[in-house]
Scaffold this motif. Structure first.
Motif, PDB file in Angstrom:
ATOM      1  N   UNK A 166      38.206  35.163  45.248  1.00  0.00           N
ATOM      2  CA  UNK A 166      39.030  34.388  44.315  1.00  0.00           C
ATOM      3  C   UNK A 166      38.320  34.264  42.972  1.00  0.00           C
ATOM      4  N   UNK A 167      37.022  34.004  42.990  1.00  0.00           N
ATOM      5  CA  UNK A 167      36.283  33.911  41.720  1.00  0.00           C
ATOM      6  C   UNK A 167      36.334  35.244  40.978  1.00  0.00           C
ATOM      7  N   UNK A 168      36.159  36.329  41.703  1.00  0.00           N
ATOM      8  CA  UNK A 168      36.188  37.661  41.087  1.00  0.00           C
ATOM      9  C   UNK A 168      37.561  37.949  40.487  1.00  0.00           C
ATOM     10  N   UNK A 169      38.611  37.659  41.240  1.00  0.00           N
ATOM     11  CA  UNK A 169      39.963  37.931  40.769  1.00  0.00           C
ATOM     12  C   UNK A 169      40.291  37.101  39.528  1.00  0.00           C
ATOM     13  N   UNK A 170      39.837  35.869  39.504  1.00  0.00           N
ATOM     14  CA  UNK A 170      40.079  35.011  38.343  1.00  0.00           C
ATOM     15  C   UNK A 170      39.359  35.541  37.107  1.00  0.00           C
ATOM     16  N   UNK A 171      38.106  35.936  37.279  1.00  0.00           N
ATOM     17  CA  UNK A 171      37.359  36.502  36.153  1.00  0.00           C
ATOM     18  C   UNK A 171      37.993  37.806  35.680  1.00  0.00           C
ATOM     19  N   UNK A 172      38.538  38.582  36.617  1.00  0.00           N
ATOM     20  CA  UNK A 172      39.205  39.825  36.241  1.00  0.00           C
ATOM     21  C   UNK A 172      40.386  39.580  35.335  1.00  0.00           C
TER      22      UNK A 172
END
Length: 559
Positions: free
Chosen positions: A413-419
């Motif tokens: 989720x953190x990765x997807x948000x930063x993406x």
């Protein structure tokens, strides 16, 4: 052996037994099918290896998912097949992967590396050793598979392996061989310039779909038939009575898609009996397919939404986003009212399906309900909610949940948000750059890489003193991205960022050296000449030498 054990422990996996025995007793890499076996790099550390390869060997129509986890997670690339011309000036790059995590663990699977032309196709061999022994048997026979222009030609890809015709699907005694043949037909026919499958071959597939004793073969044959030829309704009508629910579901889809051939009334006549099917999921899909052809039975889907089986509630939620294209607002209102309690269902898989359904509907009230699910205790629900909010919510709603998403316990989720933040679609940077900056300290390099991209693209890059550690990170992908992004920030020649870019001109990775050179292109001065000249002299890549030459020409133009 110790290097293999260390590789496994570091990546949280255990290699399949046959492959593990091969590389620890016979050899790591070397001769093998097509372009040979790729050696295992035991120095690699990647979270992708422990992620489950999502493509199930017994399921037919699954989509790729590539966010934090890439599409080929849970696999090792063992073998490059030869590139083949798929269509005029269109090449495909097939490769063979070994599945190390997930339901297909131990199996070999051919993939289209660019994910453009066909979906993964599992080889019939049960494991690595059986796959390798098939190649050895071919070598022992030394029989060419064909001749072209006077040259002996051996197999170049799995598409040269004989046995993927309609007769093999119908007649082969081994289920895996028959399913493999059906998958190959599905991949190749009626796509990208290949002709439709002929009627006699379609008839053989239909015979396999109707008469095979294996439900897997019947489903695979029907699935291949649906792609290999248009307007196949006459072939598939008998499959609506198949004893296997999965085959009946495929048959309904095929009949619905053949309305041009069968006529809308005949399609409706064929689908109406499915409303009484013993399997409630089949009934859900029958309701949906009839709705697409203008026929609606009020009240039936509402009952199925409240069904006691979770898989039925999931199926009912899954058809909701498409129904507004076929039903009036008046007919949709009772459906949505019946479905709202699914957002609080006891089963997290049902809640995730409901979040996906309401998140796709587009109404502001539905997106607000989905946003509330970003704090659900189950990670599957939060991932679905995060995806819907990040891609479809307005900036005001997005701003309200960004802090929650960036501090979620789930790394995906953190990765997807930063993406999303890195792609420029976001709320005001003032709301999130502090949280994103904290992600530069994450242990996972892919998250650090995405956090850096988000900050630079928002015009809030990290201070210059923090760049050297990013540019010299052990992860080559992070070094490559950081070297590229450094070109978008101010870097005085005497500063630590600029000096670290000088060091990267000698990096072992070609792309890192190239990005460092491009980032230095407009900022180097005469004091950089010794470093640039040495790098130009030692560079063996033609494009990188050209970039370095441009910098040298700018500093010392010819008179």
């Amino acid at each position: 052996m110790s290097a293999v054990v260390a590789f496994e422990e570091r990546n949280g996996i255990r290699l399949p037994d046959g492959y593990r025995a091969f590389i620890t007793t016979l050899g790591n890499g070397g001769p093998g099918p097509y372009q040979g076996l790729e050696p295992l790099d035991t120095g690699v550390t990647s979270h992708q290896l422990s992620g489950e390869f999502p493509y199930h060997p017994e399921r037919l129509d699954e989509s790729y998912e590539a966010t934090y986890w890439n599409a080929y997670r849970g696999t090792l690339m063992l073998n490059r097949q030869d590139r083949i011309e798929w269509d005029y000036h269109e090449d495909v790059d097939p490769r063979t992967l070994l599945v190390v995590s997930g339901p297909g663990r131990g199996r070999m699977v051919m993939v289209d590396w660019e994910r453009e032309y066909f979906r993964p196709i599992y080889h019939p061999a049960p494991d690595f050793l059986a796959w390798y022994e098939e190649w050895l048997d071919r070598l022992a026979d030394r029989r060419p598979e064909g001749r072209a222009e006077g040259r002996t030609r051996f197999w170049e890809t799995d598409f040269d392996r004989p046995g993927w015709d309609s007769r093999a699907v119908r007649d082969h005694p081994e289920v895996e061989e028959a399913v493999w043949a059906a998958r190959m037909i599905r991949a190749r026919y009626n796509r990208w310039g290949w002709p439709e499958l002929s009627e006699p071959h379609c008839a053989e597939l239909a015979e396999a779909a109707a008469g095979s004793p294996s439900p897997r073969v019947r489903a695979a044959a029907l699935w291949a038939l649906c792609r290999a030829r248009r307007n196949i309704g006459a072939f598939v009508m008998p499959m609506l009575r198949d004893p296997e629910p999965g085959v009946r579901l495929l048959a309904m889809k095929a009949v619905t898609g053949s309305a041009e051939d069968l006529g809308a009334e005949r399609v409706r006549d064929a689908l109406r009996p499915m409303l009484s099917d013993p399997d409630p999921v089949v009934r859900v899909k029958a309701i949906y397919h009839l709705a697409t052809h203008g026929e609606w039975t009020a009240g039936v889907l509402e009952e199925l939404i409240r069904h006691g089986q979770a898989r039925v509630r999931i199926a009912a939620a899954g058809v909701l986003p498409s129904l507004p294209y076929h039903l009036s607002d008046e007919r949709m209102r009772p459906l949505l009212a019946a479905a709202r309690p699914l957002l609080g269902d006891d089963d997290p898989a049902v809640r995730a399906a409901a979040v996906g359904a309401f998140g796709s509907l587009g109404a502001p009230w539905s997106r607000a309900m989905v946003a509330a699910a970003v704090t659900d205790p189950d990670v599957r629900v939060r991932r679905e909610a995060a995806f819907r909010v990040l891609h479809f919510a307005d900036t005001g709603l997005l701003a309200a949940v960004l802090g929650v998403l960036l501090e979620d316990d789930d790394i995906a989720i953190r990765y997807q948000t930063l993406g999303l933040l890195a792609s420029h679609r976001s709320a005001s940077p003032l709301l999130w750059t502090g949280l994103a900056h904290a992600r530069l300290a994450e242990s996972d390099p892919s998250v650090r890489r995405m956090a850096l991209a988000a900050l630079v693209n928002a015009g809030a890059p990290p201070p210059e003193r923090e760049w050297p550690s990013l540019l010299t990170d052990p992860d080559p992908d992070l070094r490559r991205r950081a070297a590229y992004l450094a070109g978008h920030v101010h870097q005085p020649p005497a500063g630590p960022l600029h000096q670290t870019l000088h060091d990267l001109l000698n990096d072992q990775v070609r792309e890192v050296r190239g990005n460092a050179a491009r980032s230095l292109e407009q900022t180097c001065d005469d004091g950089c000449l010794p470093v640039l000249e040495a790098a130009h002299e030692n560079e063996d890549d033609r494009v990188n030498r050209y970039v370095l030459g441009k910098i040298l020409a700018r500093l010392h133009p010819r008179s």
